[in-house]
Design a protein around this motif. Sequence first.
Motif, mmCIF file in Angstrom:
data_model
loop_
_atom_site.group_PDB
_atom_site.id
_atom_site.type_symbol
_atom_site.label_atom_id
_atom_site.label_comp_id
_atom_site.label_asym_id
_atom_site.label_seq_id
_atom_site.Cartn_x
_atom_site.Cartn_y
_atom_site.Cartn_z
ATOM 1 N N ALA A 290 55.010 71.284 -43.132
ATOM 2 C CA ALA A 290 54.603 70.747 -44.439
ATOM 3 C C ALA A 290 54.977 69.273 -44.499
ATOM 4 C CB ALA A 290 55.300 71.526 -45.558
ATOM 5 N N ALA A 291 53.957 68.419 -44.433
ATOM 6 C CA ALA A 291 54.162 66.960 -44.565
ATOM 7 C C ALA A 291 53.281 66.508 -45.715
ATOM 8 C CB ALA A 291 53.797 66.264 -43.264
ATOM 9 N N ASP A 292 53.296 67.314 -46.794
ATOM 10 C CA ASP A 292 52.337 67.097 -47.874
ATOM 11 C C ASP A 292 52.957 66.405 -49.087
ATOM 12 O OD1 ASP A 292 53.812 69.384 -48.311
ATOM 13 O OD2 ASP A 292 52.178 70.534 -49.194
ATOM 14 N N GLY A 293 54.004 65.621 -48.835
ATOM 15 C CA GLY A 293 54.501 64.694 -49.854
ATOM 16 C C GLY A 293 55.426 65.307 -50.892
ATOM 17 N N PHE B 43 60.274 56.207 -45.348
ATOM 18 C CA PHE B 43 59.441 56.513 -44.190
ATOM 19 C C PHE B 43 60.266 56.508 -42.897
ATOM 20 C CE2 PHE B 43 56.632 55.081 -40.693
ATOM 21 C CZ PHE B 43 55.994 56.303 -40.513
ATOM 22 N N ASN B 44 61.239 55.593 -42.817
ATOM 23 C CA ASN B 44 62.081 55.563 -41.612
ATOM 24 C C ASN B 44 62.783 56.907 -41.404
ATOM 25 O OD1 ASN B 44 61.745 52.787 -40.693
ATOM 26 N ND2 ASN B 44 62.654 52.239 -42.657
ATOM 27 N N LEU B 45 63.270 57.489 -42.516
ATOM 28 C CA LEU B 45 63.926 58.800 -42.428
ATOM 29 C C LEU B 45 62.906 59.862 -41.992
ATOM 30 C CD1 LEU B 45 66.661 60.267 -43.032
ATOM 31 C CD2 LEU B 45 65.790 60.708 -45.324
ATOM 32 N N GLY B 46 61.700 59.780 -42.592
ATOM 33 C CA GLY B 46 60.643 60.744 -42.240
ATOM 34 C C GLY B 46 60.216 60.616 -40.784
ATOM 35 N N LEU B 47 60.210 59.394 -40.266
ATOM 36 C CA LEU B 47 59.809 59.208 -38.866
ATOM 37 C C LEU B 47 60.890 59.752 -37.922
ATOM 38 C CD1 LEU B 47 57.411 58.095 -37.224
ATOM 39 C CD2 LEU B 47 58.665 55.945 -37.012
ATOM 40 N N ARG B 48 62.154 59.705 -38.373
ATOM 41 C CA ARG B 48 63.215 60.317 -37.548
ATOM 42 C C ARG B 48 63.055 61.845 -37.567
ATOM 43 N NH1 ARG B 48 66.280 56.107 -39.893
ATOM 44 N NH2 ARG B 48 67.739 57.374 -41.091
ATOM 45 N N ASP B 49 62.610 62.415 -38.705
ATOM 46 C CA ASP B 49 62.274 63.861 -38.726
ATOM 47 C C ASP B 49 61.215 64.136 -37.653
ATOM 48 O OD1 ASP B 49 63.842 64.073 -41.032
ATOM 49 O OD2 ASP B 49 62.143 64.327 -42.397
ATOM 50 N N VAL B 50 60.189 63.286 -37.641
ATOM 51 C CA VAL B 50 59.076 63.467 -36.704
ATOM 52 C C VAL B 50 59.581 63.446 -35.260
ATOM 53 C CG1 VAL B 50 57.050 62.255 -35.730
ATOM 54 C CG2 VAL B 50 57.262 62.552 -38.209
ATOM 55 N N ALA B 51 60.425 62.443 -34.943
ATOM 56 C CA ALA B 51 60.875 62.278 -33.553
ATOM 57 C C ALA B 51 61.705 63.481 -33.099
ATOM 58 C CB ALA B 51 61.675 60.986 -33.425
ATOM 59 N N VAL B 52 62.574 63.979 -33.995
ATOM 60 C CA VAL B 52 63.418 65.121 -33.619
ATOM 61 C C VAL B 52 62.576 66.399 -33.553
ATOM 62 C CG1 VAL B 52 65.338 66.588 -34.365
ATOM 63 C CG2 VAL B 52 65.561 64.101 -34.476
ATOM 64 N N LEU B 53 61.684 66.592 -34.539
ATOM 65 C CA LEU B 53 60.874 67.817 -34.521
ATOM 66 C C LEU B 53 59.990 67.841 -33.277
ATOM 67 C CD1 LEU B 53 60.117 70.439 -35.955
ATOM 68 C CD2 LEU B 53 58.360 69.181 -37.229
ATOM 69 N N GLY C 58 49.069 67.800 -44.403
ATOM 70 C CA GLY C 58 49.362 66.453 -44.907
ATOM 71 C C GLY C 58 49.261 65.437 -43.778
ATOM 72 N N GLY C 59 48.305 64.554 -43.901
ATOM 73 C CA GLY C 59 48.108 63.503 -42.886
ATOM 74 C C GLY C 59 48.439 62.144 -43.455
ATOM 75 N N GLY C 60 49.520 62.068 -44.269
ATOM 76 C CA GLY C 60 50.043 60.756 -44.684
ATOM 77 C C GLY C 60 50.741 60.143 -43.469
ATOM 78 N N MET C 61 51.593 59.153 -43.718
ATOM 79 C CA MET C 61 52.207 58.458 -42.573
ATOM 80 C C MET C 61 53.042 59.413 -41.714
ATOM 81 S SD MET C 61 53.135 54.658 -43.831
ATOM 82 C CE MET C 61 54.179 55.021 -45.212
ATOM 83 N N VAL C 62 53.696 60.392 -42.349
ATOM 84 C CA VAL C 62 54.596 61.263 -41.597
ATOM 85 C C VAL C 62 53.819 62.326 -40.815
ATOM 86 C CG1 VAL C 62 56.438 62.989 -41.874
ATOM 87 C CG2 VAL C 62 56.588 60.794 -43.053
ATOM 88 N N GLY C 63 52.905 63.031 -41.490
ATOM 89 C CA GLY C 63 52.126 64.073 -40.801
ATOM 90 C C GLY C 63 51.284 63.482 -39.671
ATOM 91 N N ALA C 64 50.656 62.328 -39.936
ATOM 92 C CA ALA C 64 49.825 61.692 -38.903
ATOM 93 C C ALA C 64 50.701 61.263 -37.729
ATOM 94 C CB ALA C 64 49.095 60.484 -39.492
ATOM 95 N N SER C 65 51.910 60.769 -38.028
ATOM 96 C CA SER C 65 52.812 60.350 -36.937
ATOM 97 C C SER C 65 53.207 61.547 -36.071
ATOM 98 C CB SER C 65 54.088 59.708 -37.498
ATOM 99 O OG SER C 65 53.776 58.539 -38.211
ATOM 100 N N LEU C 66 53.404 62.709 -36.705
ATOM 101 C CA LEU C 66 53.776 63.887 -35.898
ATOM 102 C C LEU C 66 52.647 64.262 -34.940
ATOM 103 C CD1 LEU C 66 55.843 66.125 -35.240
ATOM 104 C CD2 LEU C 66 54.718 67.539 -36.971
#
Length: 410
Positions: free
Chosen positions: A171-174, A310-320, A21-29
């Motif tokens: 899995a960042a596939d929505g 998305f803000n919550l998802g980006l915090r997932d990204v930063a911690v992961l 998944g390369g939406g905003m969250v997967g791409a940000s990771l």
Amino acid sequence: MNKADSPANATSIDFDLLIVGGGMVGASLAVALQNSTLRIGLVEAQSLHSNSQPSFDDRGIALSFGSQRIFQSMGLWPEIAPYATAIKHIHISDRGRFGVTRLSADKERVPALGQVMTARELGRTLNQRLQTLSRLSLFCPAKVTALQAHTDHVEVRLDNGDSIRSRLLVAADGRDSTIRQLLDLGAWQQEYQQTAVTANITTDKPHQGWAYERFTDTGPMALLPMSDNRSSLVWTVRSGDEQDLLALTDKDFLDLLQQRFGYRAGRFTRVGQRHSHPLVLMQSDMPVQQRVVFIGNAAHSLHPIAGQGFNLGLRDVAVLADCLADAGADCGRMDVLQRYQNWRQKDQDQVVHATDKLVRLFSNDIGLLGQLRGAGLALLDTLPPAKRLLAERSMGLGDRQPRLGRGISL
Ligand SMILES: Cc1cc2nc3c(=O)[nH]c(=O)nc-3n(C[C@H](O)[C@H](O)[C@H](O)COP(=O)(O)OP(=O)(O)OC[C@H]3O[C@@H](n4cnc5c(N)ncnc54)[C@H](O)[C@@H]3O)c2cc1C
């Protein structure tokens, strides 16, 4: 030994980390880990050059102050900033009732309470960066259609027949995650019977950085300031009623909006393309599995009432990204994934439940509840510490921050 448990030869493993998944969250990771030594693959169903990628439509995305800081640490903010409009003030009101709360960047002593741009602009910026990452292998457009999780790796099959092995699958596939379905995992879902109609609106007076959240008897409406004096509208209605809003002429739509919203933001003069989004709250039962972790909308999908998804998802990204960067050779070990989940659980639960409560409180127009709501907003306006807490939460600050959240690059 069962075949599923037989260890894979290190040389037969294609990646340390495979993002699906390369939406905003997967791409940000993928961008967050751009400087790591991990071998990373990313599978995305839509072409990076597609103009009709549904994740990157014209909806306005309010990035919290915390999200801006994460993008700054990733070195991406200079590319996002030209599209971003600062939220200087937030006005929260209840249509037909007296209570109002106002938040202001000056009072919180921050340059902005958030920044707004369209998902399309953010998506384009992320996709441009993805294509410059020499260590990233892109499988795009391609879909994951099968998955086997083993003790020391996962193996996925793509719709083009390719097979990929990785130490970890993210899995960042929505919201309708294929990975969740392939693993036959459950999720907690709340059907709100509400649909959001989104459109970009032009007003006859400059927005001056004001964002509005207005609760009405037919559902909440939000107006976020954007570039070119446009504002991004999210208008929540009972599911089914969106068809009427979508069918109206532009003029009739603007007239009805004016009638429901009032004149606080000025006179509405133009409306862009309208889209509808059915709203469901979803939280995955098992966000961490053997060699698999769910992030972003695949782990939790929210009502947009507070602009937090998305803000919550980006915090997932930063911690992961923080956990993976420290993990050493095998980043898919259960202790690494458990560390991630322990760190994220509280924030995820709090935001999911607070959003759900907010939707229920403001979708319910029973007399006394409506009056208490108005009184609550009026009281909140007079209590600086409570307002500070609300502002801190909506700015994505407060909990223990990972390095990217503290301005430190990985
Ligand atoms: C009306 C509205 C307004 C919103 N406003 C805000 C806001 O102001 N602030 C905020 O923070 N959030 C907001 N949100 C929430 C935000 O849009 C989402 O949280 C965010 O888009 C989720 O991104 P994601 O990458 O997790 O998931 P998605 O955007 O769903 O991305 C999933 C990706 O996975 C791909 N994919 C799916 N299946 C496969 C497969 N089998 N193989 C390969 N790829 C696959 C898809 O093509 C897609 O690109 C809003 C949402 C809505 C609906």
